[in-house]
Enzyme design. Structure first.
Site, PDB file in Angstrom:
ATOM      1  N   HIS A  15       1.974   9.868  -2.641  1.00 20.89           N
ATOM      2  CA  HIS A  15       2.444   8.474  -2.681  1.00 20.89           C
ATOM      3  C   HIS A  15       1.368   7.467  -3.122  1.00 20.89           C
ATOM      4  O   HIS A  15       1.709   6.486  -3.786  1.00 20.89           O
ATOM      5  CB  HIS A  15       3.112   8.057  -1.350  1.00 20.89           C
ATOM      6  CG  HIS A  15       2.195   7.710  -0.242  1.00 20.89           C
ATOM      7  ND1 HIS A  15       1.760   8.623   0.687  1.00 20.89           N
ATOM      8  CD2 HIS A  15       1.614   6.525   0.104  1.00 20.89           C
ATOM      9  CE1 HIS A  15       0.979   8.018   1.561  1.00 20.89           C
ATOM     10  NE2 HIS A  15       0.867   6.749   1.226  1.00 20.89           N
ATOM     11  N   ASP A  63      -4.030   0.105   8.539  1.00 15.43           N
ATOM     12  CA  ASP A  63      -2.935   1.074   8.431  1.00 15.43           C
ATOM     13  C   ASP A  63      -3.004   2.062   9.597  1.00 15.43           C
ATOM     14  O   ASP A  63      -1.994   2.362  10.245  1.00 15.43           O
ATOM     15  CB  ASP A  63      -3.094   1.809   7.084  1.00 15.43           C
ATOM     16  CG  ASP A  63      -1.904   2.691   6.754  1.00 15.43           C
ATOM     17  OD1 ASP A  63      -0.803   2.415   7.263  1.00 15.43           O
ATOM     18  OD2 ASP A  63      -2.079   3.644   5.976  1.00 15.43           O
ATOM     19  N   LYS A  78       5.813   5.532  -1.528  1.00 11.91           N
ATOM     20  CA  LYS A  78       6.686   6.364  -0.679  1.00 11.91           C
ATOM     21  C   LYS A  78       8.142   6.279  -1.112  1.00 11.91           C
ATOM     22  O   LYS A  78       8.980   7.051  -0.649  1.00 11.91           O
ATOM     23  CB  LYS A  78       6.557   5.933   0.787  1.00 11.91           C
ATOM     24  CG  LYS A  78       5.314   6.499   1.449  1.00 11.91           C
ATOM     25  CD  LYS A  78       5.322   6.214   2.934  1.00 11.91           C
ATOM     26  CE  LYS A  78       4.089   6.817   3.586  1.00 11.91           C
ATOM     27  NZ  LYS A  78       3.949   6.348   4.977  1.00 11.91           N
ATOM     28  N   HIS A 128      -6.055   4.083  -0.058  1.00 11.88           N
ATOM     29  CA  HIS A 128      -5.987   3.743   1.371  1.00 11.88           C
ATOM     30  C   HIS A 128      -5.931   4.970   2.282  1.00 11.88           C
ATOM     31  O   HIS A 128      -6.008   4.838   3.493  1.00 11.88           O
ATOM     32  CB  HIS A 128      -4.806   2.787   1.658  1.00 11.88           C
ATOM     33  CG  HIS A 128      -3.442   3.401   1.544  1.00 11.88           C
ATOM     34  ND1 HIS A 128      -2.783   3.527   0.344  1.00 11.88           N
ATOM     35  CD2 HIS A 128      -2.602   3.919   2.473  1.00 11.88           C
ATOM     36  CE1 HIS A 128      -1.598   4.081   0.542  1.00 11.88           C
ATOM     37  NE2 HIS A 128      -1.462   4.339   1.837  1.00 11.88           N
ATOM     38  N   HIS A 129      -5.806   6.193   1.689  1.00  7.63           N
ATOM     39  CA  HIS A 129      -5.868   7.401   2.520  1.00  7.63           C
ATOM     40  C   HIS A 129      -7.147   8.189   2.287  1.00  7.63           C
ATOM     41  O   HIS A 129      -7.240   9.354   2.704  1.00  7.63           O
ATOM     42  CB  HIS A 129      -4.652   8.298   2.241  1.00  7.63           C
ATOM     43  CG  HIS A 129      -3.394   7.804   2.907  1.00  7.63           C
ATOM     44  ND1 HIS A 129      -3.234   7.754   4.272  1.00  7.63           N
ATOM     45  CD2 HIS A 129      -2.248   7.298   2.381  1.00  7.63           C
ATOM     46  CE1 HIS A 129      -2.038   7.252   4.572  1.00  7.63           C
ATOM     47  NE2 HIS A 129      -1.424   6.955   3.424  1.00  7.63           N
ATOM     48  N   HIS A 164       0.813  -1.228   0.000  1.00 11.12           N
ATOM     49  CA  HIS A 164       0.000   0.000   0.000  1.00 11.12           C
ATOM     50  C   HIS A 164       0.845   1.277   0.000  1.00 11.12           C
ATOM     51  O   HIS A 164       0.461   2.276  -0.585  1.00 11.12           O
ATOM     52  CB  HIS A 164      -0.989  -0.008   1.175  1.00 11.12           C
ATOM     53  CG  HIS A 164      -0.366   0.187   2.517  1.00 11.12           C
ATOM     54  ND1 HIS A 164       0.314  -0.808   3.169  1.00 11.12           N
ATOM     55  CD2 HIS A 164      -0.295   1.278   3.331  1.00 11.12           C
ATOM     56  CE1 HIS A 164       0.766  -0.354   4.334  1.00 11.12           C
ATOM     57  NE2 HIS A 164       0.407   0.898   4.461  1.00 11.12           N
ATOM     58  N   ASP A 165       2.006   1.245   0.623  1.00 10.00           N
ATOM     59  CA  ASP A 165       2.833   2.459   0.708  1.00 10.00           C
ATOM     60  C   ASP A 165       4.004   2.461  -0.268  1.00 10.00           C
ATOM     61  O   ASP A 165       4.929   3.250  -0.104  1.00 10.00           O
ATOM     62  CB  ASP A 165       3.387   2.596   2.141  1.00 10.00           C
ATOM     63  CG  ASP A 165       2.449   3.412   3.024  1.00 10.00           C
ATOM     64  OD1 ASP A 165       1.535   4.071   2.481  1.00 10.00           O
ATOM     65  OD2 ASP A 165       2.630   3.384   4.253  1.00 10.00           O
TER      66      ASP A 165
HETATM   67 FE   LIG Z   1       0.114   5.381   2.981  1.00 12.17          FE
END
Ligand SMILES: [Fe+2]
Length: 363
Positions: free
Chosen positions: A255, A309, A230, A280-281, A226-227
């Protein structure tokens, strides 16, 4: 280097049968006149066939059953008692579609020939027939049959090979991005193990909500990756202990979209993974990023990963704040359920981990 495509199986011979001797392929001759039958058998044996005889359509079907369809060629008369040539032809085509049937007739009506060809006869011959003509027609019919079988074999085999290679390409791609995810975490002591924990929390939560099989696999992978975007965020921003400037916050919010672009090769096979990475954010009240989606327009998979998360972020020490206890973090998840997080996903998470104090939070 790709493996060579194997040779077709024995059932798909490449060439026509030789004129004499070399082949032992089966051939069934069906005619109610023993004299005609014998004469055909002699001609076909001279061409290299192992011949079987039948005096009627029913007898012919019984012979084919005994041979378990292992007869590439059938030659049948049209006029026979009980099951006539046309009825026999229909049955053979239905039961043994890879068997070529040549129909023989003393009648000269073209309508009969056309009917036979429509029913799937490979050829139609008029009696009396010479040795040379029979051999030429048989050779042509079997050449055509071999080409059809070969074509089918290569088509099926190539389809299988293409699928295998597409899967292999996807696996290699995934291995690459999973290594990138590990590399990202290795740089950042505060988020070490974060992706794996998020993935584990999200999978247990999704299972509570009825996800299973490939859908659950997508949650697992989406949680892990998911990240991934970044990787494109400057470390100074990722690790900044104090509050972020507007520009730094903008960099952080990039990201999810960057991660989605990086994983675009998964778009066809696993679109849910991309949804998780991109969304996801997002927040239920529309104040999330990058798209400001609201409520149910946020994919459920992403809402589940958001809960996992958020919990992991709260229970892990970060440069800008200390970690919370699991109980405290759950109270916070419940407080923001309905505005930031999906209430059903929050409760599914809590019920999936009834003994949160025992969680290996720093694993
Ligand atoms: Fe994230």
């Amino acid at each position: 280097m790709p493996e060579p495509i194997p040779e077709p199986p024995p059932g798909a011979p490449a060439a026509a049968l030789p004129v004499a001797g070399a082949s032992t392929a089966n051939c069934l001759v069906v005619d109610d006149e023993p004299g005609v039958r014998r004469s055909l058998v002699r001609m076909l044996e001279a061409q290299g066939f192992r011949c079987y005889e039948a005096g009627s359509g029913h007898e012919g079907l019984a012979v084919l059953e005994r041979l378990q369809g292992e007869s590439p060629l059938v030659i049948s008369d049209m006029r026979m008692p009980e099951l006539d040539g046309m009825g026999f032809l229909k049955e053979v085509r239905e039961r043994y579609p890879d068997t070529s049937v040549i129909m023989l007739s003393g009648m000269t009506e073209t309508a009969t020939a056309v009917d036979c060809l429509h029913l799937g006869a490979a050829d139609f011959l008029l009696k009396p027939i010479s040795l040379g003509e029979l051999q030429a027609r048989v050779t042509r019919v079997l050449e055509k049959r071999a080409l059809v079988l070969q074509n089918r074999f290569y088509q099926q085999h190539l389809e299988h090979r293409v699928k295998e290679q597409a899967q292999r390409i996807q696996d290699l791609f995934l291995q690459g991005v999973q290594m990138l995810a590990r590399a990202l975490e290795a740089k950042d002591a505060y988020t070490r193990g974060h992706s794996i924990r998020v993935s584990r929390y999200a999978v247990a939560t999704a299972a509570r909500l009825g996800f299973e099989g490939p859908a659950l696999d997508c949650i697992r992978l989406g949680g892990e990756l998911h990240d991934i975007g970044k990787i494109g965020t400057r470390e100074a921003v990722l690790h900044k202990p104090g509050s972020l400037t507007d520009d730094e916050f903008r960099q952080i919010t990039e990201h999810p979209a960057l991660g989605e672009r990086m994983l675009s090769p998964l778009a066809y096979e696993s679109p849910q993974v991309l949804c998780i990475v991109r969304s996801h954010h997002e927040r239920l009240d529309g104040r999330g990023f990058p798209d400001g989606l609201r409520g149910d327009t946020i994919p459920l998979e992403a809402r589940i990963v958001a809960v996992a998360d958020t919990f992991d972020a709260m229970t892990t020490e970060r440069p800008y704040r200390a970690s919370r206890s699991p109980d405290d973090a759950i109270a916070e998840l419940r407080r923001v359920a309905g505005t930031q997080l999906d209430p059903d996903a929050v409760e599914a998470f809590v019920s999936a981990f009834p003994d949160l104090g025992a969680l290996p939070l720093s694993a």
